[in-house]
Write an enzyme that holds these catalytic residues in place. Sequence first.
Site, PDB file in Angstrom:
ATOM      1  N   HIS A   1     -14.096  -4.380  15.785  1.00  0.00           N
ATOM      2  CA  HIS A   1     -15.039  -5.523  15.648  1.00  0.00           C
ATOM      3  C   HIS A   1     -14.184  -6.890  15.233  1.00  0.00           C
ATOM      4  O   HIS A   1     -14.871  -7.900  14.741  1.00  0.00           O
ATOM      5  CB  HIS A   1     -16.030  -5.222  14.691  1.00  0.00           C
ATOM      6  CG  HIS A   1     -17.019  -4.033  15.071  1.00  0.00           C
ATOM      7  ND1 HIS A   1     -17.937  -4.249  16.017  1.00  0.00           N
ATOM      8  CD2 HIS A   1     -17.026  -2.892  14.630  1.00  0.00           C
ATOM      9  CE1 HIS A   1     -18.718  -3.186  16.190  1.00  0.00           C
ATOM     10  NE2 HIS A   1     -18.188  -2.080  15.094  1.00  0.00           N
TER      11      HIS A   1
ATOM     12  N   LYS B   1      -1.265  -1.297  -2.458  1.00  0.00           N
ATOM     13  CA  LYS B   1      -0.077  -0.838  -2.956  1.00  0.00           C
ATOM     14  C   LYS B   1       1.140  -1.379  -2.160  1.00  0.00           C
ATOM     15  O   LYS B   1       2.155  -1.935  -2.645  1.00  0.00           O
ATOM     16  CB  LYS B   1       0.026   0.646  -2.912  1.00  0.00           C
ATOM     17  CG  LYS B   1       0.569   1.480  -3.989  1.00  0.00           C
ATOM     18  CD  LYS B   1      -0.216   1.494  -5.169  1.00  0.00           C
ATOM     19  CE  LYS B   1      -1.097   0.370  -5.647  1.00  0.00           C
ATOM     20  NZ  LYS B   1      -1.694   0.547  -6.873  1.00  0.00           N
TER      21      LYS B   1
ATOM     22  N   LYS C   1       0.588  -7.038 -14.923  1.00  0.00           N
ATOM     23  CA  LYS C   1       0.079  -5.896 -15.167  1.00  0.00           C
ATOM     24  C   LYS C   1      -1.394  -5.754 -15.872  1.00  0.00           C
ATOM     25  O   LYS C   1      -2.195  -5.021 -15.344  1.00  0.00           O
ATOM     26  CB  LYS C   1       0.755  -5.176 -16.367  1.00  0.00           C
ATOM     27  CG  LYS C   1       0.240  -3.468 -16.699  1.00  0.00           C
ATOM     28  CD  LYS C   1       0.417  -2.592 -15.571  1.00  0.00           C
ATOM     29  CE  LYS C   1      -0.109  -1.173 -15.391  1.00  0.00           C
ATOM     30  NZ  LYS C   1      -0.327  -0.577 -14.031  1.00  0.00           N
TER      31      LYS C   1
ATOM     32  N   GLU D   1      -6.942   1.082  -0.775  1.00  0.00           N
ATOM     33  CA  GLU D   1      -5.683   1.478  -2.031  1.00  0.00           C
ATOM     34  C   GLU D   1      -4.397   1.129  -1.324  1.00  0.00           C
ATOM     35  O   GLU D   1      -3.191   0.581  -2.027  1.00  0.00           O
ATOM     36  CB  GLU D   1      -6.140   2.367  -2.828  1.00  0.00           C
ATOM     37  CG  GLU D   1      -5.129   2.820  -3.712  1.00  0.00           C
ATOM     38  CD  GLU D   1      -4.828   1.878  -4.993  1.00  0.00           C
ATOM     39  OE1 GLU D   1      -5.326   0.946  -4.758  1.00  0.00           O
ATOM     40  OE2 GLU D   1      -3.878   2.140  -5.426  1.00  0.00           O
TER      41      GLU D   1
ATOM     42  N   CYS E   1       0.785 -13.088 -20.161  1.00  0.00           N
ATOM     43  CA  CYS E   1       1.769 -13.312 -21.303  1.00  0.00           C
ATOM     44  C   CYS E   1       1.895 -12.153 -22.056  1.00  0.00           C
ATOM     45  O   CYS E   1       0.830 -11.391 -22.330  1.00  0.00           O
ATOM     46  CB  CYS E   1       1.095 -14.535 -21.915  1.00  0.00           C
ATOM     47  SG  CYS E   1       1.047 -16.017 -20.865  1.00  0.00           S
TER      48      CYS E   1
HETATM   49  O1  M6R Z   1      -6.411  -2.785 -15.942  1.00  0.00           O
HETATM   50  P1  M6R Z   1      -7.084  -2.829 -15.088  1.00  0.00           P
HETATM   51  O2  M6R Z   1      -7.509  -1.457 -14.401  1.00  0.00           O
HETATM   52  O3  M6R Z   1      -8.488  -3.468 -15.315  1.00  0.00           O
HETATM   53  O4  M6R Z   1      -6.507  -3.691 -13.718  1.00  0.00           O
HETATM   54  C1  M6R Z   1      -7.167  -4.261 -12.653  1.00  0.00           C
HETATM   55  C2  M6R Z   1      -6.312  -4.658 -11.836  1.00  0.00           C
HETATM   56  O5  M6R Z   1      -5.933  -5.755 -12.053  1.00  0.00           O
HETATM   57  C3  M6R Z   1      -5.118  -3.646 -11.179  1.00  0.00           C
HETATM   58  O6  M6R Z   1      -5.452  -2.475 -10.772  1.00  0.00           O
HETATM   59  C4  M6R Z   1      -4.320  -4.165 -10.217  1.00  0.00           C
HETATM   60  O7  M6R Z   1      -4.906  -4.349  -8.788  1.00  0.00           O
HETATM   61  C5  M6R Z   1      -3.120  -3.224  -9.797  1.00  0.00           C
HETATM   62  N1  M6R Z   1      -1.830  -4.088 -10.218  1.00  0.00           N
HETATM   63  C6  M6R Z   1      -2.823  -2.799  -8.457  1.00  0.00           C
HETATM   64  O8  M6R Z   1      -1.839  -1.756  -8.322  1.00  0.00           O
END
Ligand code: M6R
Length: 597
Positions: free
Chosen positions: A493, A474, A592, A470, A2
């Site tokens: 495995h 992504k 985000k 990663e 939010c």
């Molecule tokens: O703000 P933060 O680095 O703590 O966020 C952690 C994760 O929520 C964040 O990295 C999330 O995995 C991304 N959307 C991945 O691209």
Amino acid sequence: MCGIVDYIGDKQAQPILLSSLSRLEYRGYDSCGIAVSSSPPRRIEAYKDAVRVEALAKMVPQLGGTAGIGHTRWATCGEPSQVNAHPHCDCAGNIAVVHNGVINNFQRLRQQLTSEGHNFVSETDTEVIPHLIEKYYDGNLEKAVEAALRDVEGSYAIVVLMAGEPKLVAAKKDSPLIIGIGDRENFIASDVPAILDYTNRVIYLEEGDIGVVTKDNIKIKRDGTEVSRKEHKILWSIEEAQKGGYEHFMLKEIHEQPKVIRDTLGEYTSSAEPVVDLARIRDEGIESMLILACGTSYYAALVGKYIVEELLRIPVRVEIASEFSYYGQTLARTGAIVITQSGETADTLKAVKRLKEVGCRVVAITNVVGSSASRIADQTIYTRAGPEISVAATKSFTAQLMVLYWLAMGYSKADARRLATMLLGLRQLPSKVQQVLDNEAIILEHAKYLSKYENVFFIGRGINFPVALEGALKLKEISYIHAEGYAAGELKHGPFALLGENTPVIAIVAQDNTYEVMLTNIKEVKARKSPLIALAEEGDEAIGELADFVITVPRVDALFSPVVNTVALQLLAYYTAKERGCPIDFPRNLAKSVTVE
Ligand code: M6R
């Protein structure tokens, strides 16, 4: 998650609220709404629905009023719908509230308020707040808010607007809230990009603060006593928070990485002070390190383990922050680092609090000045990534790695020659990353191929194992292709059962001590008929004979290979998602900054 933005000043609130709400879209949301206090007649006019901000702007008539509140909702309690969207009002429709966070005891409060004659229309936890304020209001809004919050258990960042009251009342507990300072106008928001169009002067509310904001005054109280809070100047420019000609924020942010590396390194190489006082850590007898994080930041932490163990020769444990509460932690003589781009991730903040409870000294690596993590930790190291708007983390990952490299190199036990070579390598990294970006057209072709599949494996070894994780994260989060990252040696495995011509494998092939065994793993994959895309360094002749496709990356010191490899995988994910027509910057169901546990 939010988002909140509110305005009080001389201008009309409606256009400011709507344009600022669109700046919050990057956080991820499913509904939105605004309420304006009109005068005359003195009343609250609220419009909200489960729509995008653009659609909301079309459905709201022109409202006359210079104070208002706005919200983007990411559903937790009750489905995305018109009634569940914020703002929420009291029975009389005089009090409107926007809220981020979760009210844990809302069922009990709702039953009690219903028995007292209050009428609820939504399924949300938030709706109890305006009703509580209504119950306690006896002519003083601030006092009514204080009384209401005494009944509430949970987390909140709230802003209250009342018809006829020339003020906004804000309160914060476990959810971020800032006040933006303007000239004969003030703002309240959940985060900086929402108000950057109007001001870069910001106050961060602290736990338990209640702020009373008028157009030319800001008063903050805690436990009934007035307190002063420092003003911060935000260095991010509005251009940085805009797309700047790129189709998506993600692509712009991927392309910003050479600059991010330069900025983050410049910050620390030019500083006379050590990045972090590791000498003090040694004095305190620290023998091991614990790094905690979530998502992409967690994968940066995993790369950090390799970097720190190689250069500092101390054991490093890396843990997912959300799991940290559930096992017996042995933390004696352990130095703790948390990594969080936003500095607001609830799971990470909870872990920081727990670390502090057991007496650990905590260093936070974060991108957001004044964020909650920076305020709770003992020391903060800022990454210089600038605002990261796209939900998918890209440049923040690279900036986090830069800090980890610099930290480990600063206290390394490696010999001077090795360190000098590394320093040179680090300085060359921006141009190496630029070479990857210049290879974009070729990566786009591979993305077109990949976009037709529904299951993909990423494999890596050693320091590039976290890069495989990663790369998979992504791809899955923005293209919706099911992707798994694996340590290359683990495929046999179990996951071998899934290999075949419909399951491509992307292999990260580094020129380090994993190279030979990686080629063996690739042969094993090919024997199971999976299409194989290799990410390999320039000059690697052998790989072309084994892989179906090769994405070439420039040669760098093996310790820095995660940087160039990750940038290539970011582009691959981006173009695959684009090919599939996905909403790249705002993937479904994601936010985000994840401010709930
Ligand atoms: O703000 P933060 O680095 O703590 O966020 C952690 C994760 O929520 C964040 O990295 C999330 O995995 C991304 N959307 C991945 O691209």
